[in-house]
Design an enzyme around this catalytic site. Sequence first.
Site, PDB file in Angstrom:
ATOM      1  N   HIS A 169       0.833  -1.205   0.000  1.00  0.00           N
ATOM      2  CA  HIS A 169       0.000   0.000   0.000  1.00  0.00           C
ATOM      3  C   HIS A 169       0.864   1.250   0.000  1.00  0.00           C
ATOM      4  O   HIS A 169       1.952   1.275   0.565  1.00  0.00           O
ATOM      5  CB  HIS A 169      -0.950   0.031   1.203  1.00  0.00           C
ATOM      6  CG  HIS A 169      -0.282  -0.174   2.522  1.00  0.00           C
ATOM      7  ND1 HIS A 169       0.108  -1.415   2.984  1.00  0.00           N
ATOM      8  CD2 HIS A 169       0.083   0.704   3.488  1.00  0.00           C
ATOM      9  CE1 HIS A 169       0.674  -1.284   4.167  1.00  0.00           C
ATOM     10  NE2 HIS A 169       0.685  -0.014   4.495  1.00  0.00           N
TER      11      HIS A 169
ATOM     12  N   HIS B 227       0.876   5.179   1.266  1.00  0.00           N
ATOM     13  CA  HIS B 227       0.250   6.168   2.147  1.00  0.00           C
ATOM     14  C   HIS B 227       0.275   7.516   1.422  1.00  0.00           C
ATOM     15  O   HIS B 227       1.317   7.917   0.898  1.00  0.00           O
ATOM     16  CB  HIS B 227       1.058   6.345   3.437  1.00  0.00           C
ATOM     17  CG  HIS B 227       1.104   5.139   4.317  1.00  0.00           C
ATOM     18  ND1 HIS B 227       0.350   5.027   5.459  1.00  0.00           N
ATOM     19  CD2 HIS B 227       1.817   3.985   4.244  1.00  0.00           C
ATOM     20  CE1 HIS B 227       0.600   3.869   6.052  1.00  0.00           C
ATOM     21  NE2 HIS B 227       1.497   3.216   5.341  1.00  0.00           N
TER      22      HIS B 227
HETATM   23  P1  5GP Z   1       1.943   0.149   7.408  1.00  0.00           P
HETATM   24  O1  5GP Z   1       2.611   0.391   8.729  1.00  0.00           O
HETATM   25  O2  5GP Z   1       1.719  -1.320   7.153  1.00  0.00           O
HETATM   26  O3  5GP Z   1       2.629   0.862   6.276  1.00  0.00           O
HETATM   27  O4  5GP Z   1       0.530   0.866   7.510  1.00  0.00           O
HETATM   28  C1  5GP Z   1      -0.663   0.209   7.826  1.00  0.00           C
HETATM   29  C2  5GP Z   1      -1.720   1.272   8.011  1.00  0.00           C
HETATM   30  O5  5GP Z   1      -2.973   0.640   8.054  1.00  0.00           O
HETATM   31  C3  5GP Z   1      -1.568   2.059   9.313  1.00  0.00           C
HETATM   32  O6  5GP Z   1      -1.377   3.432   9.018  1.00  0.00           O
HETATM   33  C4  5GP Z   1      -2.878   1.802  10.053  1.00  0.00           C
HETATM   34  O7  5GP Z   1      -3.386   2.930  10.726  1.00  0.00           O
HETATM   35  C5  5GP Z   1      -3.801   1.344   8.954  1.00  0.00           C
HETATM   36  N1  5GP Z   1      -4.832   0.421   9.421  1.00  0.00           N
HETATM   37  C6  5GP Z   1      -4.657  -0.634  10.257  1.00  0.00           C
HETATM   38  N2  5GP Z   1      -5.825  -1.277  10.468  1.00  0.00           N
HETATM   39  C7  5GP Z   1      -6.759  -0.619   9.724  1.00  0.00           C
HETATM   40  C8  5GP Z   1      -8.176  -0.822   9.524  1.00  0.00           C
HETATM   41  O8  5GP Z   1      -8.793  -1.730  10.059  1.00  0.00           O
HETATM   42  N3  5GP Z   1      -8.799   0.070   8.718  1.00  0.00           N
HETATM   43  C9  5GP Z   1      -8.147   1.097   8.091  1.00  0.00           C
HETATM   44  N4  5GP Z   1      -8.874   1.898   7.331  1.00  0.00           N
HETATM   45  N5  5GP Z   1      -6.817   1.312   8.258  1.00  0.00           N
HETATM   46  C10 5GP Z   1      -6.132   0.463   9.057  1.00  0.00           C
END
Ligand code: 5GP
Length: 140
Positions: free
Chosen positions: A103, A105
Amino acid sequence: MNTHMPDCLFCKIIKREIPSTKIYEDRNIFVFLDINPVNIGHTLVVPKDHWENIYTTPTKILCEMMEIAKQLSIAIKTATKADGINIEMNNEKAAGQLVSHAHLHVVPRFGDDGFTHWHGKRPYNEGEMQEVADKIIRVF
Ligand code: 5GP
Ligand code: ZN
């Protein structure tokens, strides 16, 4: 590649097994608000198929994600009156990836939001810069 992984949070969101606040979707990409935003309007751009990270996601899909991130950046900046936008992709645990489904951001930034840039650890030693460049170029 698995189209969907049963235990993957983002696969569940894409399949509507878990609710999300959708911004956009098309054939290959799903876009929704991050539940725990760095700033209000923080959005995630996610491929519909389950790819774990940048290494395995097809280049075509990454390009589509970036096209959407561009359009989204302008929309988020306008909608939130942001002063700037960060595009970020965390790949693997060491880089802060918590959800193992690729993903991007898209994070609106404000002049007074209190976040700072990463600080450089130290300058390169004599010759070290070219040495590192050569190592990377060899496998590029
Ligand atoms: P990563 O650290 O993997 O790059 O980012 C994962 C992102 O997913 C985090 O910013 C977190 O807030 C978001 N996230 C985690 N669980 C959920 C969820 O259940 N729904 C949504 N919309 N975002 C989520
Ligand atoms: Zn997944």
